[in-house]
Design a protein around this motif. Structure first.
Motif, PDB file in Angstrom:
ATOM      1  N   GLY A  87      93.373  86.577  31.828  1.00 37.19           N
ATOM      2  CA  GLY A  87      94.287  87.154  32.802  1.00 37.19           C
ATOM      3  C   GLY A  87      95.496  87.757  32.105  1.00 37.19           C
ATOM      4  N   ARG A  88      96.153  88.646  32.815  1.00 38.91           N
ATOM      5  CA  ARG A  88      97.352  89.246  32.244  1.00 38.91           C
ATOM      6  C   ARG A  88      98.455  88.205  32.197  1.00 38.91           C
ATOM      7  N   ARG A  89      99.200  88.176  31.116  1.00 38.41           N
ATOM      8  CA  ARG A  89     100.274  87.192  31.016  1.00 38.41           C
ATOM      9  C   ARG A  89     101.515  87.713  31.710  1.00 38.41           C
ATOM     10  N   MET A  90     102.362  86.782  32.030  1.00 39.62           N
ATOM     11  CA  MET A  90     103.656  87.135  32.623  1.00 39.62           C
ATOM     12  C   MET A  90     104.389  88.077  31.672  1.00 39.62           C
ATOM     13  N   GLY A  91     104.813  89.202  32.188  1.00 41.33           N
ATOM     14  CA  GLY A  91     105.602  90.116  31.377  1.00 41.33           C
ATOM     15  C   GLY A  91     104.786  91.012  30.461  1.00 41.33           C
ATOM     16  N   GLU A  92     103.482  90.860  30.515  1.00 41.16           N
ATOM     17  CA  GLU A  92     102.672  91.678  29.624  1.00 41.16           C
ATOM     18  C   GLU A  92     102.446  93.058  30.228  1.00 41.16           C
ATOM     19  N   GLY A  93     102.692  94.093  29.437  1.00 44.07           N
ATOM     20  CA  GLY A  93     102.522  95.459  29.924  1.00 44.07           C
ATOM     21  C   GLY A  93     101.053  95.829  29.987  1.00 44.07           C
ATOM     22  N   PRO A  94     100.712  96.831  30.779  1.00 49.88           N
ATOM     23  CA  PRO A  94      99.300  97.171  30.984  1.00 49.88           C
ATOM     24  C   PRO A  94      98.600  97.656  29.714  1.00 49.88           C
ATOM     25  N   ILE A  95      99.324  98.382  28.861  1.00 51.92           N
ATOM     26  CA  ILE A  95      98.679  98.891  27.638  1.00 51.92           C
ATOM     27  C   ILE A  95      98.393  97.721  26.694  1.00 51.92           C
ATOM     28  N   ASP A  96      99.394  96.856  26.546  1.00 52.10           N
ATOM     29  CA  ASP A  96      99.200  95.678  25.694  1.00 52.10           C
ATOM     30  C   ASP A  96      98.037  94.833  26.207  1.00 52.10           C
ATOM     31  N   TYR A  97      97.986  94.708  27.535  1.00 54.14           N
ATOM     32  CA  TYR A  97      96.931  93.900  28.127  1.00 54.14           C
ATOM     33  C   TYR A  97      95.570  94.518  27.848  1.00 54.14           C
ATOM     34  N   GLY A  98      95.475  95.842  28.003  1.00 53.16           N
ATOM     35  CA  GLY A  98      94.220  96.531  27.736  1.00 53.16           C
ATOM     36  C   GLY A  98      93.793  96.308  26.291  1.00 53.16           C
ATOM     37  N   ARG A  99      94.768  96.386  25.380  1.00 53.24           N
ATOM     38  CA  ARG A  99      94.446  96.184  23.963  1.00 53.24           C
ATOM     39  C   ARG A  99      93.947  94.772  23.726  1.00 53.24           C
ATOM     40  N   ARG A 100      94.616  93.815  24.376  1.00 53.36           N
ATOM     41  CA  ARG A 100      94.219  92.416  24.178  1.00 53.36           C
ATOM     42  C   ARG A 100      92.801  92.202  24.697  1.00 53.36           C
ATOM     43  N   LEU A 101      92.534  92.788  25.867  1.00 56.30           N
ATOM     44  CA  LEU A 101      91.188  92.665  26.429  1.00 56.30           C
ATOM     45  C   LEU A 101      90.156  93.254  25.478  1.00 56.30           C
ATOM     46  N   ALA A 102      90.486  94.436  24.958  1.00 56.43           N
ATOM     47  CA  ALA A 102      89.552  95.118  24.069  1.00 56.43           C
ATOM     48  C   ALA A 102      89.298  94.265  22.833  1.00 56.43           C
ATOM     49  N   ALA A 103      90.339  93.598  22.356  1.00 58.33           N
ATOM     50  CA  ALA A 103      90.169  92.772  21.166  1.00 58.33           C
ATOM     51  C   ALA A 103      89.322  91.542  21.476  1.00 58.33           C
ATOM     52  N   ALA A 104      89.556  90.965  22.674  1.00 57.57           N
ATOM     53  CA  ALA A 104      88.825  89.752  23.023  1.00 57.57           C
ATOM     54  C   ALA A 104      87.374  90.062  23.388  1.00 57.57           C
ATOM     55  N   ARG A 105      87.159  91.183  24.008  1.00 59.25           N
ATOM     56  CA  ARG A 105      85.797  91.547  24.424  1.00 59.25           C
ATOM     57  C   ARG A 105      85.480  92.950  23.931  1.00 59.25           C
ATOM     58  N   PRO A 106      85.146  93.086  22.648  1.00 61.54           N
ATOM     59  CA  PRO A 106      84.877  94.429  22.109  1.00 61.54           C
ATOM     60  C   PRO A 106      83.798  95.145  22.912  1.00 61.54           C
ATOM     61  N   ASP A 107      82.887  94.350  23.509  1.00 62.40           N
ATOM     62  CA  ASP A 107      81.815  94.995  24.278  1.00 62.40           C
ATOM     63  C   ASP A 107      82.337  95.704  25.519  1.00 62.40           C
ATOM     64  N   LEU A 108      83.500  95.271  25.985  1.00 58.41           N
ATOM     65  CA  LEU A 108      84.038  95.867  27.211  1.00 58.41           C
ATOM     66  C   LEU A 108      85.226  96.773  26.917  1.00 58.41           C
ATOM     67  N   ALA A 109      85.498  96.992  25.635  1.00 63.98           N
ATOM     68  CA  ALA A 109      86.729  97.692  25.246  1.00 63.98           C
ATOM     69  C   ALA A 109      86.889  99.025  25.977  1.00 63.98           C
ATOM     70  N   ALA A 110      85.825  99.795  26.003  1.00 66.55           N
ATOM     71  CA  ALA A 110      85.938 101.137  26.570  1.00 66.55           C
ATOM     72  C   ALA A 110      86.314 101.093  28.036  1.00 66.55           C
ATOM     73  N   VAL A 111      85.594 100.247  28.811  1.00 66.43           N
ATOM     74  CA  VAL A 111      85.877 100.192  30.250  1.00 66.43           C
ATOM     75  C   VAL A 111      87.234  99.565  30.525  1.00 66.43           C
ATOM     76  N   ALA A 112      87.595  98.544  29.718  1.00 68.23           N
ATOM     77  CA  ALA A 112      88.890  97.902  29.913  1.00 68.23           C
ATOM     78  C   ALA A 112      90.007  98.904  29.651  1.00 68.23           C
ATOM     79  N   ASN A 113      89.875  99.686  28.588  1.00 66.22           N
ATOM     80  CA  ASN A 113      90.892 100.683  28.277  1.00 66.22           C
ATOM     81  C   ASN A 113      90.999 101.719  29.376  1.00 66.22           C
ATOM     82  N   ARG A 114      89.842 102.045  29.949  1.00 63.38           N
ATOM     83  CA  ARG A 114      89.884 103.041  31.008  1.00 63.38           C
ATOM     84  C   ARG A 114      90.715 102.513  32.188  1.00 63.38           C
TER      85      ARG A 114
END
Lengths: 301, 672, 306
Positions: B609-636
Motif C-alpha cells: 500500500g502507499r505509505r503516508m506522505g508518499e508521492g505517486p511517482i515514488d510509490y510507482g517506483r517502489r511498486l515497480a521495484a517490488a514487483r518487476p513483473d508489474l512495473a509497466a502497468v504500475a507506472n502507467r
C-alpha cells in the motif's frame, strides 16, 4: 488523515451517562405517565412519551457533539515553576457538523469551554498550575459536553501526550557575578577591529588605509585615523559553584534569574552545572537551551 | 455557584414559556387573582435580577412566600385535593422557584416544573388547538433547556428555538411508537374529581323554555359513526332521558334511583329479554363530549353495551356510572324496529299516567272532549296531532312567557312554542285521558359529515318528544313537533325557525353559515380532522388500543407486544442515530483521488500500500521495484494519476485512470 | 534547454563528487532567484561548490572571508578621495560580483552581517547616500559553521529567511571519497570545468521556472503542509506566508530541473527540508520524537492525498 498527536473521538472512546438533571427529568416523565394512567388522558400520555423520546434522542445528540471531533496537541510554552503552564489544544472537525459547548481540561473543577460553530478549528488555551521544575505532563485530557439539553453527559479521556518544560522559579539574586552591571554597560573598551566610530587621532604609517578619515583629509589635508571601539563584551559563566552553601533548588532558581537577566543584554553567557557545561552564547535558542538544562537538571533524583 | 448567571438565551425562553404555560389557566379563570399577581411579580423580579437592578429575595422572604402560597391555596380552594388546587400549587412553586435560581440545577427544576404545568392544561382541554399550543410551550421550555447548556457566545434565541423544535420533531416517531403500543393501564388509584366543571347538554328537568335555551349553543354534543349507511334524519331520535313526572309545569324523572344504573348493574334483568327486536338493526359508535351527567344517547332500542360503567336501564336507554367526565366512546347496536313493554307492568302504568290533582283545568277539559270524539286511543293521538297541525300553532325559539297553568296557557292561549311545549302538552293531554305517556329528551337529527363519515350532533339539535303506550303495540314514539314543523325533523332546526332565530345569540359561529358552500366545506373538513383526533388520539383508550392491536397483530400476548414496542423504539432510535451521525466531509475527494486510493488499498493487502506522505511517482517506483513483473502497468497508473492530478488545474475526468487501474488488475491476475 | 541543466549538474558533479542532490538544490535556489546558505564543517567542499558553480554559469565570482574585524566597508566598498582629481572615487567591495561566496558569515559582527544581508535583500548597495545596483544575476552563497564555537555570531533567526534555502553538504559516501583521494586536487579541476550556461540562459530558465504548472491538487498539498507547521505541537511557530511562497517557487524550479512542465508532490518533498528547516524552530518538545529531522517527520505526517 490526522497527523500524529491528534485523536479523533469515536464510539470507542466516548462514554455517555445521564446527569443528575437527566435523572430528575426521567422522574418527571414517570410522574407524567402516572398522571396519564390515573386520569386516563391520552394527551398526557402523549406528552410523557414525547419527553421520554426527547430524553432518548438527546443521547444521540450529546454523543454526536463529541463524535468526529479531532483533538490535536498544539504548541506548548515552557513555564516557570509556580506559574500556569499554557497548553494549546486544537479542536477541529471532520465534516460540516458543528460542536457546541465543549468543556475540556485536566482538572474537572476548571474546565475551559469551546465551540466549533462556523469555524473549522478552535485553539483552546488551557492553563495548568505548575509546582516543580522539570518536565510536566498533565496526563489524560478530559473533554466533555452536556449539550444540547444537559440530560446526559458525554465525555472522553484523551491522551495527547503533551508535556512542557517547567523552568525553576527565578529568585532575585542581585547582579550577575562577573558581568558588567547595567550601570557599567556604557563603558567603552578600545579594541582593534571594533565597529563603532570612537574618535580621530594622528595617522601612523602602520594604520590601515581604510581607517583613514578621507573626508577630513579632503577638507583639511591632514591625515587622521579613525578610531573604533566597541562595548564591553564579556563572556559570563554562570557556575553552580558560585552559589555554594545553598540547596540545589535555591541555586537553580538563582541561576535561572541570572539567565533571564543576561538574556535581556547582549552578553554571552555559558552555564556550568555538575556534569554539564554549555558554552557561552546568545539568542533565544541559547537561552532556551540553558533554561532547559536548569529545568531538567537532576530531575527525578 | 452563587454567581450563577443564567444565560440570556435560556432566561428569555424560560419567561416566554412561563407566561405560555400559565396563560390558559388565567384565561379560563381557573387561577385566583393573587396567584396571577404572584406570577407577574415574580417574572418582573426575575428580569430585574438579570439586569442587575434588584437582588434575589432573602431567605426569609422566600420562606414567607412559600408559606403564604401554601396557606393561600389551602384557604382559596378550601382543599388540597382535586386538580385545581394541585395546578395552583404547581404554578406557585414554578413561579417562586424563578426567584431562587442560584445554580444551574435550580434552573433545571424550574424547567421541569414548567413541563408539569404544561401537562395540567390537558386535564381541562384536549382539542387540537390546545394540543398545538401546549406543544409550542413545550418547545419554548426545551429551548430554555438548550439555552442553559449553550456557551455565552451563543445569543441567538431563534436558533435555539429551532434546535429545540428539531429535537422534538426527531422525538415524534418514537413518541408515536410508545403512544400506540405502550400498555394502557387502569387507574392505579382514584384521583380527585374536577370540581368546577359545568354540566352541559340536556338536563333531567324540562320546563318550557329550557331546551330552546340549549339551542343557542353550537357546541358539539356527540358524534356517531355508523357501520353501514346512516339512517334517515327522521329516524335519528337520540334518546337520552325519559321524563315521567310532571309537577308545576316541569317534567322530571320519576324516582331516578329505581330506573338508574343500580338496578341494572346486578345481572341481566328479565325485561331485557322481553324486548321484541323486529330488525332494521344498526351498529354505531358514539364519542360523547363530557357532560358530567349520567345519561348516554342511543337510538331505540339499544342492546346492552359490553363495557364497564355503561348500563341499559328500564326505560331502554343507556346510562354511565360514574358520570361522563371526559370524552367517552361507546359502541351500540340498536334495532330501529321494535316492540317494547307490550305487556305493561302495573308499576310502570301508574308512573306514566300520573298527573297532579289540580291545575290546567282547561286542558283536561279539552282532552276529555277530544277523547270522547275519537274512536280509539290511536284516533285520539292523531286528533291531537291534527289539532297542532291544523290550528294556529307556531314553532318558535322565542315563545312568550306562560302563566302558572302552563299547559292551559299554551294550548288555549299563546299557541306558539318550542319542542318542549308541544311534547309537554301532548303528554299531558294523553295522561289526562289515562293513556300512559312520557316525555323523552335527547337530540334529534344531526349533521352528516361525509369527509369523516359520521353524524355530528350539536347542542342546538336538542329535542323533546313523547312516547305513548298503546294497547297491543307497546311504547310508540310520537313527535308532536313534527305535526307543527315537519321541516324540523326532515332537515333540522335551522330550516324550521325564522331566520335570525337560529343561533341568534351567537354572532360568530361557523354553523350559522351552513348555507355558504365553501365555509361549510371548510367547516366539515376541520370537523372531520377534529373527529379523527378525538377518536384516535384523545379517544385512544385501553379498549381502542386492544381493538387496534388485535386487528394489526392478531391475538398476541403482552410479551410479544413488549418485544415489538422495544424493537420498534430502538430500531427507530437507531435510524435517527444513523441519520444524525452520517458523516459529511467538508471537501470530498475527487474521483481521481478516490480511484487512486482504491488502487493503493488493493495493493495494501499484499503489503504494498502507499505509505503516508508518499508521492505517486515514488510509490510507482517502489511498486515497480517490488514487483518487476508489474512495473509497466504500475507506472502507467502512477503516471496517469500524476498527469490527471498535477498537469492540469483540476482533473478533467477519471476515465484514463480507471482504465490504467483495470489494466493493472488484469495484469496482476494473469501473473499471479 | 533541459540538456544544458543536466550538463551543468554533470559538470559540477565531476568536481564535487557524490553530491548531485545538493548541486541540484543549489541550482534550484538560483533558478528561483534566491540566496543559499550552506551550513557545514570546514573542508566539506563549500568553497569548491561555489567556485565551480560560478565557473559553469560563467558568473563573476568573489569570495569574502568573514572575520571578526571585517567592517561593512570591506564588504560593500569605500569611497576614497583622489587627490589628483579632487573627487571621491568609489572602490567597489567584493559584493559587486555575480556570485559572492560569503565564507564563514557567522565569524563577523552583526553589523557586517547585516551589511551583506541588506545587499542580498535589496540587490543594491547604498553607500554615503548613493545607491549602486548590484550586478544581475546576483547570488550569494553564505557558509556557516554550525558548531557553536567561541567568537562567532550565529545569524539571528529573523535574518535566516533572507536565504531561500539552507543546505548541508555532508560527508561524501565511500565511493566518492575514494575517487576524491585518488584524483587530482579539486581546485585545479575547477579551471578545466566547461561553461555550460551563461547569465542570459540562466535568466531565461528563471523565467521558465515561474511558468511551471501548479495544479489545485498540488496547492492543496502545499497548504496542508503549511497548515501542519502552524498546528502541530512540535513547532514553536508555523511557516510564514513568505515561507510558503518560497516552498512553491523552489518546487517549481526543481520540477524544471527534473524536466517536468508541472509540479508533482515529489518536487515539493525534495526541496522542503532545505526551504523550511531554517524557517522553523522545534518547540520545547520532550515526548521523545527526535531522530528524523523536523521536515522529514512533517512529510510523513501530511499525506499527499487529502
Amino acid at each position: 488523515m490526522p497527523p500524529a498527536n491528534a485523536i479523533t473521538l469515536s464510539q470507542k472512546s466516548i462514554f455517555i451517562l445521564p446527569t443528575r438533571e437527566g435523572l430528575m427529568f426521567a422522574v418527571l416523565v414517570v410522574f407524567m405517565v402516572l398522571a396519564g394512567i390515573n386520569y386516563q388522558n391520552s394527551l398526557v400520555y402523549a406528552l410523557a412519551f414525547l419527553l421520554a423520546s426527547l430524553f432518548m434522542v438527546s443521547i444521540l445528540h450529546t454523543y454526536r457533539n463529541l463524535a468526529g471531533l479531532t483533538l490535536q496537541a498544539g504548541p506548548v510554552k515552557a513555564a516557570f515553576a509556580g506559574e500556569d503552564a499554557e497548553f494549546i489544544v486544537i479542536l477541529s472537525r471532520l465534516g460540516e457538523r458543528t460542536h457546541e459547548a465543549l468543556l475540556l481540561g485536566w482538572d474537572k473543577q476548571m474546565l475551559q469551554g469551546a465551540d466549533l460553530l462556523e469555524e473549522e478549528e478552535d485553539r483552546v488555551k488551557l492553563y495548568v498550575p505548575t509546582r516543580q521544575r522539570g518536565v510536566m505532563n498533565p496526563g489524560r485530557l478530559l473533554i466533555q459536553t452536556y449539550y444540547p439539553v444537559g440530560l446526559f453527559r458525554s465525555w472522553s479521556w484523551v491522551d495527547l501526550d503533551m508535556s512542557t518544560l517547567v523552568y525553576p522559579y527565578p529568585v532575585a539574586a542581585g547582579p550577575v557575578p562577573g558581568a558588567p552591571s547595567s550601570a557599567e554597560e556604557g563603558e567603552m573598551l578600545q579594541r582593534e577591529g571594533a565597529e563603532d566610530f570612537y574618535g580621530l587621532r594622528q595617522y601612523h604609517s602602520s594604520d590601515p588605509p581604510r581607517h583613514v578619515a578621507w573626508k577630513s583629509y579632503a577638507r583639511t589635508e591632514e591625515l587622521l585615523t579613525k578610531q573604533y571601539a566597541s562595548y564591553a563584551d564579556r563572556r559570563v559563566w554562570l557556575d553552580w559553584e558560585l552559589l555554594t552553601g545553598m540547596e540545589a533548588e535555591a541555586r537553580l532558581s538563582r541561576l535561572c534569574y541570572w539567565v533571564l537577566q543576561l538574556a535581556a543584554t547582549t552578553n554571552e553567557y555559558g552555564l556550568r552545572l555538575p556534569g554539564l557545561e554549555i558554552a557561552p552564547g546568545r539568542g533565544e535558542a541559547h537561552r532556551d537551551e540553558v533554561l532547559k538544562a536548569l529545568a531538567i537538571f537532576e530531575v527525578g533524583r | 455557584m452563587n454567581d450563577f448567571q443564567i444565560p440570556r438565551n435560556s432566561l428569555a425562553w424560560m419567561l416566554v414559556a412561563q407566561a405560555g404555560v400559565i396563560a390558559p389557566h388565567v384565561w379560563s379563570l381557573r387561577l385566583p387573582v393573587w396567584i396571577v399577581l404572584l406570577c407577574v411579580g415574580c417574572g418582573i423580579w426575575r428580569v430585574m435580577v438579570y439586569q442587575g437592578r434588584w437582588t434575589y429575595p432573602g431567605r426569609w422572604v422566600r420562606v414567607l412566600f412559600v408559606i403564604g402560597g401554601v396557606v393561600g391555596i389551602g384557604f382559596g380552594y378550601g382543599t388540597f385535593l382535586g386538580v385545581d388546587p394541585w395546578v395552583g400549587l404547581v404554578i406557585t412553586a414554578f413561579v417562586l422557584k424563578l426567584l431562587e435560581m442560584h445554580s444551574k440545577r435550580d434552573a433545571y427544576v424550574v424547567i421541569i416544573l414548567g413541563y408539569f404545568v404544561a401537562l395540567t392544561e390537558f386535564l381541562y382541554f384536549q382539542a387540537i388547538p390546545y394540543a398545538a399550543y401546549v406543544l409550542l410551550v413545550v418547545t419554548c421550555l426545551t429551548a430554555a433547556l438548550i439555552g442553559l447548556n449553550q456557551t455565552r457566545s451563543h445569543t441567538r434565541p431563534v436558533k435555539t428555538f429551532k434546535l429545540a423544535a428539531s429535537l422534538l420533531l426527531q422525538s415524534v416517531p418514537l413518541m408515536v411508537v410508545l403512544f400506540v403500543l405502550f400498555p394502557r393501564l387502569a387507574p392505579l388509584w382514584t384521583v380527585p374529581i374536577q370540581s368546577q366543571t359545568a354540566r352541559t347538554g340536556v338536563t333531567d328537568r324540562m320546563s318550557p323554555g329550557n331546551i330552546a335555551e340549549l339551542t343557542q349553543s353550537d357546541d358539539l354534543a356527540f358524534r356517531a359513526t355508523f357501520e353501514g349507511p346512516v339512517p334517515p334524519q327522521s329516524e335519528l331520535y337520540w334518546r337520552g332521558l325519559v321524563l315521567s313526572y310532571f309537577e308545576d309545569g316541569t317534567w322530571s324523572q320519576v324516582d331516578p334511583r329505581s330506573y338508574g344504573p343500580v338496578a341494572a348493574r346486578q345481572k341481566r334483568p328479565a325485561w331485557v329479554d322481553r324486548i321484541e327486536r323486529l330488525g332494521n338493526q344498526v351498529r354505531y359508535s358514539i364519542i360523547l363530549e363530557p357532560t358530567n351527567q349520567n345519561w348516554l344517547f342511543s337510538l331505540t332500542v339499544p342492546e346492552p353495551v359490553d363495557m364497564d360503567g355503561v348500563y341499559l336501564v328500564r326505560d331502554y336507554r343507556l346510562v354511565a356510572d360514574p358520570e361522563v367526565r371526559s370524552r367517552l366512546r361507546y359502541e351500540v347496536t340498536s334495532d330501529l324496529d321494535y316492540a317494547i313493554d307490550r305487556r305493561m307492568p302495573s308499576r310502570l302504568y301508574y308512573d306514566n299516567t300520573m298527573l297532579p290533582v289540580k291545575g290546567n283545568p282547561k286542558a283536561r277539559e279539552l282532552a276529555a272532549q277530544m277523547r270522547a270524539a275519537a274512536g280509539s286511543h290511536r284516533d285520539y293521538v292523531n286528533a291531537v296531532l291534527r289539532m297542532f297541525n291544523e290550528q294556529e300553532f307556531s314553532y318558535t325559539l322565542k315563545p312568550p312567557r306562560l302563566g302558572d297553568d302552563t299547559v292551559d296557557d299554551f294550548l288555549l292561549g299563546t299557541r306558539s312554542g318550542f319542542c318542549e311545549h308541544y311534547a309537554g302538552s301532548f303528554t299531558f293531554l294523553m295522561r289526562a285521558v289515562g293513556i300512559p305517556a312520557r316525555v323523552v329528551v335527547g337530540y334529534q337529527g344531526g349533521e352528516y359529515n361525509r369527509i369523516g363519515d359520521y353524524v355530528a350532533v350539536y347542542q342546538f339539535d336538542a329535542h323533546a318528544w313523547s312516547e305513548v303506550w298503546l294497547e297491543g303495540e307497546g311504547w310508540v314514539r310520537v313527535d308532536p313537533t313534527s305535526a307543527v314543523a315537519p321541516e324540523r325533523i326532515q332537515s333540522g332546526l335551522e330550516s324550521a325557525v325564522s331566520s335570525g332565530e337560529f343561533l341568534g345569540d351567537l354572532t360568530l359561529s361557523w354553523l350559522k353559515y351552513r348555507q355558504t358552500l365553501w365555509i361549510t366545506e371548510l367547516r366539515l373538513q376541520l370537523a372531520a380532522i377534529s373527529h379523527y383526533w378525538d377518536s384516535w388520539v384523545v379517544g385512544y383508550s385501553p379498549e381502542v388500543q386492544v381493538d387496534l392491536l388485535t386487528r394489526l397483530l392478531g391475538n398476541v400476548d403482552s410479551k410479544t407486544i413488549g418485544m415489538i414496542t422495544l424493537g420498534l423504539f430502538f430500531g427507530l432510535l437507531g435510524i435517527i442515530g444513523i441519520i444524525l451521525l452520517r458523516k459529511k466531509p467538508i471537501a470530498a475527494l475527487s474521483e481521481v483521488d478516490k480511484e487512486f486510493l482504491r488502487f493503493s488499498q488493493l495493493l495494501a493487502k499484499e503489503g504494498l500500500g502507499r505509505r503516508m506522505g508518499e508521492g505517486p511517482i515514488d510509490y510507482g517506483r517502489r511498486l515497480a521495484a517490488a514487483r518487476p513483473d508489474l512495473a509497466a502497468v504500475a507506472n502507467r497508473v502512477s503516471e496517469t494519476y500524476v498527469t490527471l492530478n498535477y498537469a492540469e488545474d483540476v482533473p478533467s475526468d477519471a476515465m484514463a485512470l480507471k482504465q490504467a487501474v483495470r489494466a493493472f488488475r488484469l495484469r496482476a491476475m494473469t501473473t499471479r | 534547454m533541459h540538456d544544458a541543466i543536466a550538463e551543468t549538474i554533470g559538470e559540477v558533479g565531476s568536481v564535487l563528487l557524490g553530491k548531485t542532490h545538493q548541486i541540484k538544490l543549489a541550482l534550484t535556489c538560483f533558478l528561483s532567484r534566491g540566496h543559499l546558505l550552506i551550513e557545514d564543517l570546514p573542508g566539506m567542499g563549500k568553497t569548491t561548490l561555489a567556485h565551480t558553480l560560478a565557473q559553469v554559469l560563467s558568473l563573476s565570482y568573489n569570495r569574502i572571508q568573514f572575520t571578526s574585524d571585517l567592517l561593512p566597508a570591506d564588504v560593500l566598498g569605500v569611497s576614497i578621495y583622489d587627490r589628483d582629481s579632487g573627487k571621491f572615487n568609489f572602490h567597489p567591495g567584493p559584493v559587486f560580483s555575480q556570485l559572492v561566496l560569503a565564507d564563514e558569515i557567522n565569524r563577523t559582527t552583526p553589523k557586517s552581517q547585516s551589511a551583506l544581508l541588506e545587499a542580498m535583500e535589496e540587490r543594491q548597495v547604498t553607500i554615503e547616500g548613493e545607491t549602486r545596483p548590484l550586478p544581475e544575476p546576483f547570488f550569494v552563497i553564505a557558509t556557516q559553521n554550525p558548531n557553536t564555537q567561541a567568537g562567532t555570531f550565529p545569524l539571528p533567526e529573523s535574518q535566516l529567511d533572507r536565504f531561500l534555502m539552507r543546505i548541508e553538504l555532508g560527508y561524501p559516501d565511500a565511493e566518492a571519497e575514494r575517487m576524491l583521494l585518488k584524483g587530482e586536487d579539486r581546485r585545479l579541476l575547477i579551471k578545466h570545468v566547461r561553461n555550460t550556461l551563461n547569465p542570459a540562459v540562466l535568466k531565461d530558465l528563471q523565467d521558465q521556472s515561474q511558468h511551471i504548472k501548479v495544479s489545485e491538487a498540488l496547492l492543496d498539498y502545499v497548504q496542508r503542509l503549511v497548515q501542519h507547521t502552524r498546528t502541530a505541537q512540535e513547532f514553536a511557530y508555523g511557516l510564514s506566508p513568505r515561507g510558503a511562497l518560497a516552498l512553491l517557487a523552489c518546487a517549481r524550479s526543481w520540477a524544471l530541473i527534473e524536466g517536468r512542465t508541472h509540479v508533482v508532490p515529489e518536487d515539493v518533498q525534495a526541496v522542503l527540508p532545505s526551504v523550511v528547516e531554517h524557517r522553523l524552530r522545534e518547540a520545547a518538545d520532550f515526548s521523545g520524537h527526535g531522530g528524523a529531522a523536523l521536515a522529514q517527520r512533517m512529510l510523513s505526517q501530511v499525506d499527499v492525498i487529502g
